[in-house]
Design a protein around this motif. Structure first.
Motif, mmCIF file in Angstrom:
data_model
loop_
_atom_site.group_PDB
_atom_site.id
_atom_site.type_symbol
_atom_site.label_atom_id
_atom_site.label_comp_id
_atom_site.label_asym_id
_atom_site.label_seq_id
_atom_site.Cartn_x
_atom_site.Cartn_y
_atom_site.Cartn_z
ATOM 1 N N MET A 1 -2.761 -3.685 -5.091
ATOM 2 C CA MET A 1 -3.141 -4.116 -3.770
ATOM 3 C C MET A 1 -3.721 -5.529 -3.860
ATOM 4 S SD MET A 1 -5.715 -2.448 -0.896
ATOM 5 C CE MET A 1 -6.241 -1.196 -1.991
ATOM 6 N N VAL A 2 -3.377 -6.324 -2.885
ATOM 7 C CA VAL A 2 -3.864 -7.695 -2.814
ATOM 8 C C VAL A 2 -4.798 -7.804 -1.606
ATOM 9 C CG1 VAL A 2 -1.867 -8.476 -1.486
ATOM 10 C CG2 VAL A 2 -3.106 -10.109 -2.865
ATOM 11 N N THR A 26 -2.692 -3.233 8.683
ATOM 12 C CA THR A 26 -2.716 -1.770 8.660
ATOM 13 C C THR A 26 -3.956 -1.176 7.989
ATOM 14 O OG1 THR A 26 -1.532 -1.658 6.555
ATOM 15 C CG2 THR A 26 -0.192 -1.676 8.570
ATOM 16 N N GLY A 27 -4.713 -2.001 7.298
ATOM 17 C CA GLY A 27 -5.863 -1.502 6.552
ATOM 18 C C GLY A 27 -5.494 -0.968 5.181
ATOM 19 N N GLY A 28 -4.209 -1.007 4.852
ATOM 20 C CA GLY A 28 -3.748 -0.476 3.573
ATOM 21 C C GLY A 28 -3.609 -1.507 2.473
ATOM 22 N N GLY A 29 -3.817 -2.789 2.792
ATOM 23 C CA GLY A 29 -3.762 -3.824 1.775
ATOM 24 C C GLY A 29 -2.370 -4.239 1.351
ATOM 25 N N ASP A 30 -1.348 -3.916 2.157
ATOM 26 C CA ASP A 30 -0.009 -4.341 1.767
ATOM 27 C C ASP A 30 0.822 -4.894 2.928
ATOM 28 O OD1 ASP A 30 0.352 -1.937 3.061
ATOM 29 O OD2 ASP A 30 1.599 -1.036 1.512
ATOM 30 N N HIS A 31 0.268 -4.898 4.142
ATOM 31 C CA HIS A 31 0.925 -5.469 5.312
ATOM 32 C C HIS A 31 -0.044 -6.458 5.972
ATOM 33 C CE1 HIS A 31 3.367 -1.896 4.696
ATOM 34 N NE2 HIS A 31 4.283 -2.441 5.470
ATOM 35 N N TYR A 32 0.328 -7.731 5.950
ATOM 36 C CA TYR A 32 -0.569 -8.777 6.423
ATOM 37 C C TYR A 32 0.108 -9.690 7.431
ATOM 38 C CZ TYR A 32 -3.685 -7.624 2.562
ATOM 39 O OH TYR A 32 -4.531 -6.972 1.711
ATOM 40 N N GLU A 33 -0.744 -10.415 8.152
ATOM 41 C CA GLU A 33 -0.303 -11.531 8.970
ATOM 42 C C GLU A 33 -1.081 -12.745 8.487
ATOM 43 O OE1 GLU A 33 0.306 -12.009 13.539
ATOM 44 O OE2 GLU A 33 -1.806 -12.393 13.083
ATOM 45 N N ALA A 34 -0.381 -13.866 8.327
ATOM 46 C CA ALA A 34 -1.038 -15.101 7.912
ATOM 47 C C ALA A 34 -0.697 -16.203 8.907
ATOM 48 C CB ALA A 34 -0.589 -15.511 6.513
ATOM 49 N N VAL A 35 -1.735 -16.910 9.325
ATOM 50 C CA VAL A 35 -1.576 -18.117 10.119
ATOM 51 C C VAL A 35 -1.883 -19.268 9.184
ATOM 52 C CG1 VAL A 35 -2.436 -19.431 12.091
ATOM 53 C CG2 VAL A 35 -2.261 -16.933 12.238
ATOM 54 N N GLY A 56 4.236 -19.900 -2.991
ATOM 55 C CA GLY A 56 2.942 -19.592 -3.594
ATOM 56 C C GLY A 56 2.674 -18.110 -3.758
ATOM 57 N N LEU A 57 3.529 -17.295 -3.167
ATOM 58 C CA LEU A 57 3.307 -15.848 -3.186
ATOM 59 C C LEU A 57 4.324 -15.090 -4.032
ATOM 60 C CD1 LEU A 57 2.549 -15.365 0.606
ATOM 61 C CD2 LEU A 57 0.912 -15.627 -1.266
ATOM 62 N N ASN A 58 5.157 -15.800 -4.766
ATOM 63 C CA ASN A 58 6.214 -15.152 -5.543
ATOM 64 C C ASN A 58 5.679 -14.054 -6.456
ATOM 65 O OD1 ASN A 58 8.445 -16.406 -4.482
ATOM 66 N ND2 ASN A 58 8.416 -18.072 -5.965
ATOM 67 N N GLY A 59 4.550 -14.279 -7.079
ATOM 68 C CA GLY A 59 3.995 -13.292 -8.010
ATOM 69 C C GLY A 59 3.676 -11.967 -7.342
ATOM 70 N N VAL A 60 2.972 -12.009 -6.214
ATOM 71 C CA VAL A 60 2.602 -10.759 -5.549
ATOM 72 C C VAL A 60 3.794 -10.126 -4.837
ATOM 73 C CG1 VAL A 60 0.147 -11.248 -5.308
ATOM 74 C CG2 VAL A 60 1.696 -11.931 -3.498
ATOM 75 N N MET A 61 4.758 -10.928 -4.431
ATOM 76 C CA MET A 61 5.956 -10.369 -3.801
ATOM 77 C C MET A 61 6.820 -9.654 -4.850
ATOM 78 S SD MET A 61 5.677 -11.115 -0.562
ATOM 79 C CE MET A 61 7.266 -11.000 0.214
ATOM 80 N N THR A 63 5.878 -8.129 -7.535
ATOM 81 C CA THR A 63 5.258 -6.913 -8.059
ATOM 82 C C THR A 63 5.085 -5.830 -7.000
ATOM 83 O OG1 THR A 63 3.025 -7.707 -7.590
ATOM 84 C CG2 THR A 63 3.940 -8.225 -9.771
ATOM 85 N N ASN A 64 5.542 -6.085 -5.801
ATOM 86 C CA ASN A 64 5.412 -5.148 -4.682
ATOM 87 C C ASN A 64 3.971 -4.892 -4.260
ATOM 88 O OD1 ASN A 64 8.179 -4.755 -4.250
ATOM 89 N ND2 ASN A 64 8.258 -3.286 -5.924
ATOM 90 N N GLU A 65 3.049 -5.756 -4.676
ATOM 91 C CA GLU A 65 1.671 -5.630 -4.192
ATOM 92 C C GLU A 65 1.602 -5.938 -2.700
ATOM 93 O OE1 GLU A 65 -1.666 -7.164 -6.737
ATOM 94 O OE2 GLU A 65 0.043 -8.126 -7.715
#
Length: 85
Positions: A1-2, A26-35, A56-61, A63-65
């Motif tokens: 989780m990120v 969602t509160g689950g740490g895997d679905h976000y919105e970024a502005v 900049g997010l290739n690493g977390v993408m 690993t499915n985090e």
């Protein structure tokens, strides 16, 4: 989780001038919105702006985090004129 803070740091590492706001949808740490507001988006199409953020997010993408990220990207001028901010 990120965490939202980690996502913010990763985005700012690849776009140092960026103003970033990340929200857990969602509160689950895997679905976000970024502005993301950055001068690096000047003259770029929306898909190119999103590609800059995703670099900049290739690493977390990879690993499915992070399963989902809704992006809203703005240049500083667009952000200044944004009535919804």
């Amino acid at each position: 989780m990120v965490t939202p803070e980690q996502l913010t740091q990763l985005i700012q590492a690849s776009l140092p001038d960026a103003i970033v706001h990340v929200q857990d949808l969602t509160g689950g740490g895997d679905h976000y919105e970024a502005v993301v507001v950055s001068a690096a988006f000047e003259g770029k199409r929306l898909v190119q702006q999103h590609q800059l953020v995703y670099r900049g997010l290739n690493g977390v993408m990879a690993t499915n985090e992070l399963h989902a990220l809704a992006l809203k990207t703005y240049t500083p001028d667009q952000w200044s004129a944004n009535p919804l901010k």
